[in-house]
Design a protein around this motif. Structure first.
Motif, short mmCIF file in Angstrom:
data_model
loop_
_atom_site.label_atom_id
_atom_site.label_comp_id
_atom_site.label_asym_id
_atom_site.label_seq_id
_atom_site.Cartn_x
_atom_site.Cartn_y
_atom_site.Cartn_z
N ARG A 1 40.95 40.41 41.09
CA ARG A 1 40.94 41.30 42.57
C ARG A 1 40.96 42.83 42.19
O ARG A 1 41.33 43.21 41.07
CB ARG A 1 41.67 40.60 43.32
CG ARG A 1 43.14 40.66 42.89
CD ARG A 1 44.05 40.07 43.95
NE ARG A 1 45.56 40.16 43.61
CZ ARG A 1 46.25 39.45 42.72
NH1 ARG A 1 45.56 38.71 42.14
NH2 ARG A 1 47.59 39.83 42.38
N THR A 2 40.71 43.44 43.05
CA THR A 2 41.21 44.93 43.44
C THR A 2 42.59 45.08 44.11
O THR A 2 42.47 44.87 45.13
CB THR A 2 39.92 45.94 44.01
OG1 THR A 2 38.71 45.63 43.07
CG2 THR A 2 40.45 47.30 43.87
N ALA B 1 35.28 54.00 38.61
CA ALA B 1 35.71 52.80 38.50
C ALA B 1 35.39 52.00 37.04
O ALA B 1 36.46 51.43 36.39
CB ALA B 1 35.52 52.02 39.73
N LYS C 1 45.16 47.68 45.78
CA LYS C 1 45.55 48.89 46.33
C LYS C 1 46.85 49.42 46.15
O LYS C 1 47.73 48.68 46.32
CB LYS C 1 45.23 48.95 47.92
CG LYS C 1 43.72 48.66 48.23
CD LYS C 1 43.78 48.89 50.00
CE LYS C 1 42.41 48.43 50.01
NZ LYS C 1 42.20 48.45 51.81
N ARG D 1 44.55 42.92 32.79
CA ARG D 1 42.98 42.97 32.80
C ARG D 1 42.51 42.24 31.62
O ARG D 1 43.00 42.16 30.50
CB ARG D 1 42.63 44.48 32.70
CG ARG D 1 41.28 44.52 33.11
CD ARG D 1 40.95 46.19 33.16
NE ARG D 1 41.08 46.61 34.62
CZ ARG D 1 41.66 47.81 34.80
NH1 ARG D 1 41.80 48.71 33.99
NH2 ARG D 1 42.02 48.11 36.15
N LYS E 1 43.08 52.86 43.86
CA LYS E 1 42.76 51.46 43.97
C LYS E 1 42.73 50.91 42.45
O LYS E 1 42.28 51.79 41.44
CB LYS E 1 41.50 50.92 44.47
CG LYS E 1 41.51 51.31 45.91
CD LYS E 1 40.11 51.00 46.48
CE LYS E 1 40.14 51.08 47.78
NZ LYS E 1 38.61 50.74 48.63
N PRO F 1 41.15 48.46 39.89
CA PRO F 1 39.90 47.20 39.93
C PRO F 1 40.38 46.21 38.83
O PRO F 1 40.84 46.54 37.78
CB PRO F 1 38.77 48.10 39.71
CG PRO F 1 39.27 49.29 39.09
CD PRO F 1 40.51 49.63 39.23
N SER F 2 39.86 45.25 39.04
CA SER F 2 39.62 43.97 37.87
C SER F 2 40.82 43.67 37.41
O SER F 2 41.16 43.74 36.23
CB SER F 2 38.21 44.46 37.14
OG SER F 2 37.36 44.83 37.70
#
Length: 493
Positions: free
Chosen positions: A47-48, A187, A50, A112, A55, A57-58
């Motif tokens: 998910r991303t 991103a 916040k 990640r 943000k 990401p990943s």
């Protein structure tokens, strides 16, 4: 030639599974990582997240990975799941985005997944040129998250010295890659930067972390093909011998160490612990101050008076340097160190004169006697060594010197078989005594200060004497002319 070509072609097309002894481990880890990423088959949701201003990401949390491992691999103990996850992270398949310590934590820490391109199963053996390009590329990107750590800055400086001749080529490669990266989505670029940094955290880890890419020597001995295929991360051709990593040097098989080898290593390490270390900056400062201090005494840098004997046939400069009447420049040089004072015959005489005034001239006479012993013919060494002992060290010696017990015992043992260097320890001890005590007082004494001031005033005194004699001559001539004029006036009147 044909056979050689076929052999080289075989090496270049070697199956990685046959080449790497760790390939079985890599395949098992990759199977687990693939299952974790497969959301349709019950994997962890990527998910991303916040944050306050941006943000992320990943990413997945460490707690989600631990729960998945316990559920799908039938692991009951959470510590065992954390250990397995840490092994996966240590090989670079998952990595934290907040720090560079490749371990798994059972909390909300964000992780990640690594790109398959950077997986260890691709048999990466990154060269130092690749690492230099990566670090150089990081310095070109004005981002706080890409700022070099202290150990990375040290490695970059070390690599820049090692690759000084082709650093321009490395810089151009890094510059070209930065231009390509800037064309990518923001991103995607952020994800790629973190994956690339995680790759180098595996192959050039933070000091104190384990390098999992180093192979066990027993596995290396079982390799079917010992000629490993070099792969460049950035496609840079290797035009020479690869240099060892600035951080890690692969271990080589050695014979079993004996007791004597271990004892030698312990002795060597103890010596290294006691060795005085100094920073390069301090050494450079000392060298620069030494050069500035002696620059006026170098005839190739500064002009000499009356002439330079190295570029002319006039040897008067050497005659002046060897004379017992020192110049102001020579007297000033005595204040640099005791070694410089003892090199000059005039300085040695003045220092001896000062020691005689303090009733401690036996120290310098002993030091000079030992220096003379080192230059004696071999047949005279034994008798001269005994004479020095009787004069300075024997019980009731006429010029007894003060030695510590250690130097005295070493000298006594050396004199059982006397040689030119039998008094080395005693001479060093006496020299340190003179340097720390007598020499400092000599520089403050009237003998040295008067001599230094006299040499400074000598040219001014000569000029002043010339002016005084000229003034006296002018006054006498003026008086005589005035008397003659008065006599003439009286006669005319």
């Amino acid at each position: 030639m044909a056979e050689g070509s076929r052999d080289q072609g075989g090496v270049g097309t070697t199956d990685p599974e046959e080449d790497s002894p760790n390939m079985i481990v890599y395949r098992k880890i990759e199977d687990i990582v693939t299952r974790i990423q497969d959301e349709k088959a019950g994997g962890v949701a990527i998910r991303t997240v916040k944050s306050f201003l941006s943000k992320i990401p990943s990413v997945v949390s460490g707690a989600d990975i631990v729960q998945w491992l316990m559920k799908n691999l039938s692991i009951e103990d959470p510590a065992e799941a954390i250990h397995l996850g840490s092994l996966v992270a240590a090989h670079g398949y998952i990595f934290p985005i907040s720090d560079h310590v490749l371990t798994l934590k059972d909390d909300g820490t964000l992780y990640r997944f690594q790109s398959p391109y950077f997986w260890p199963s691709n048999c990466w053996e990154p060269e130092n040129t690749d690492y230099a390009i990566y670090l150089c590329k990081r310095t070109m990107q004005n981002k706080a998250r890409l700022e070099l750590a202290d150990y990375e800055a040290e490695n970059l400086a070390r690599l820049q010295r090692a690759f000084a001749r082709k650093w321009e080529f490395i810089f151009m490669q890094a510059e070209a890659q930065v231009k390509i990266d800037r064309k990518k989505d923001k991103a995607d670029r952020k994800i790629l930067d973190s994956q690339e940094r995680a790759f180098w955290d595996v192959h050039r880890p933070v000091p104190g972390c384990v390098n999992t890419t180093e192979m066990d020597i027993r596995k290396c001995r079982r390799e079917r093909n010992p000629h490993r295929v070099k792969k460049s991360v950035y496609g840079v051709p290797d035009d020479g011998q690869s240099q060892p990593s600035p951080i890690h040097i692969s271990s080589q098989p050695t014979r079993k160490a004996t007791r004597e080898d271990v004892q030698k290593e312990i002795t060597f390490l103890n010596i290294q612990l006691d060795r005085h270390c100094m920073k390069v900056s301090k050494v450079a400062d000392s060298l620069m101050s030494y050069t500035e201090q002696f620059v006026e005494y170098d005839p190739f840098v500064s002009a000499t008076e009356p002439s330079n004997p190295w570029i002319s046939d006039d040897a008067s400069f050497w005659d002046l340097e060897a004379s017992r009447d020192p110049s102001q420049q020579r007297v000033k040089k005595w204040g640099f160190s005791l070694e410089e004072a003892l090199k000059d015959p005039a300085g040695r005489d003045q220092f001896l004169k000062f020691l005689e005034s303090e009733f401690s001239s036996e120290n310098l006479r002993f030091w000079l006697a030992v220096q003379d012993l080192k230059r004696r013919p071999l047949q005279e060494v034994s008798s001269r060594a005994q004479e020095i002992w009787q004069e300075f060290l024997a019980e009731g010696a006429p010029s007894s010197i003060n030695l510590d017990s250690h130097s005295f015992e070493r000298t006594s043992q050396n004199l059982k078989d006397p040689g030119r260097y039998s008094y080395e320890d005693a001479q060093e001890h006496i020299f340190k005594l003179m340097k720390s005590d007598s020499y400092a007082r000599f520089l403050r004494s009237n003998i040295y200060q008067d001599l230094l001031l006299a040499r400074k005033k000598q040219p001014a005194d000569t000029e002043q004497g010339r002016r005084t004699s000229l003034e006296k001559f002018t006054r006498s001539v003026g008086k005589s002319l005035t008397g003659k004029r008065l006599t003439g006036l009286m006669q005319s009147s």
